[in-house]
Design a protein around this motif. Structure first.
Motif, PDB file in Angstrom:
ATOM      1  N   UNK A  73       0.836  -1.206   0.000  1.00 44.67           N
ATOM      2  CA  UNK A  73       0.000   0.000   0.000  1.00 44.67           C
ATOM      3  C   UNK A  73       0.872   1.257   0.000  1.00 44.67           C
ATOM      4  N   UNK A  74       1.926   1.254   0.815  1.00 44.64           N
ATOM      5  CA  UNK A  74       2.820   2.411   0.860  1.00 44.64           C
ATOM      6  C   UNK A  74       3.460   2.679  -0.499  1.00 44.64           C
ATOM      7  N   UNK A  75       3.908   1.623  -1.145  1.00 48.07           N
ATOM      8  CA  UNK A  75       4.545   1.777  -2.465  1.00 48.07           C
ATOM      9  C   UNK A  75       3.536   2.280  -3.482  1.00 48.07           C
ATOM     10  N   UNK A  76       2.331   1.717  -3.484  1.00 45.79           N
ATOM     11  CA  UNK A  76       1.304   2.160  -4.433  1.00 45.79           C
ATOM     12  C   UNK A  76       0.918   3.613  -4.194  1.00 45.79           C
ATOM     13  N   UNK A  77       0.763   4.001  -2.929  1.00 53.91           N
ATOM     14  CA  UNK A  77       0.438   5.396  -2.615  1.00 53.91           C
ATOM     15  C   UNK A  77       1.549   6.330  -3.077  1.00 53.91           C
ATOM     16  N   UNK A  78       2.786   5.930  -2.830  1.00 53.25           N
ATOM     17  CA  UNK A  78       3.923   6.751  -3.218  1.00 53.25           C
ATOM     18  C   UNK A  78       4.015   6.874  -4.737  1.00 53.25           C
ATOM     19  N   UNK A  79       3.858   5.761  -5.423  1.00 55.99           N
ATOM     20  CA  UNK A  79       3.967   5.766  -6.885  1.00 55.99           C
ATOM     21  C   UNK A  79       2.824   6.523  -7.543  1.00 55.99           C
TER      22      UNK A  79
END
Length: 79
Positions: free
Chosen positions: A35-41
């Motif tokens: 989730x963190x990676x998707x939000x960041x990307x």
């Protein structure tokens, strides 16, 4: 979708924070990190940080007054 295992080394306090936050959200550590990676990307995190910075800039005088009042009252108690 197939899942791939990743490995990363982080400081113990970072690992503890990640585990606790995942638990708080009811997610596995893997789902939390995804989730963190998707939000960041997706730019979501950047937009949130920008919004927070704008909020702080717009209301800085209120925070300054509160901090000044707190320091003044703390000094009065010490005297």
């Amino acid at each position: 979708m197939a899942k791939t295992q990743l490995g990363a080394r982080v400081e113990q306090d970072v690992a503890d924070l990640a585990k606790q936050r995942a638990k708080d959200l009811g997610l596995s550590i893997g789902d939390y990190l995804a989730r963190l990676v998707q939000d960041d990307a997706s730019g979501l995190r950047a937009r949130g940080v920008d919004a927070a910075a704008r909020f702080l800039a717009e209301h800085q005088d209120v925070f300054d007054e509160a901090e000044d009042a707190q320091q003044t009252s703390a000094g009065a108690r010490a005297a």
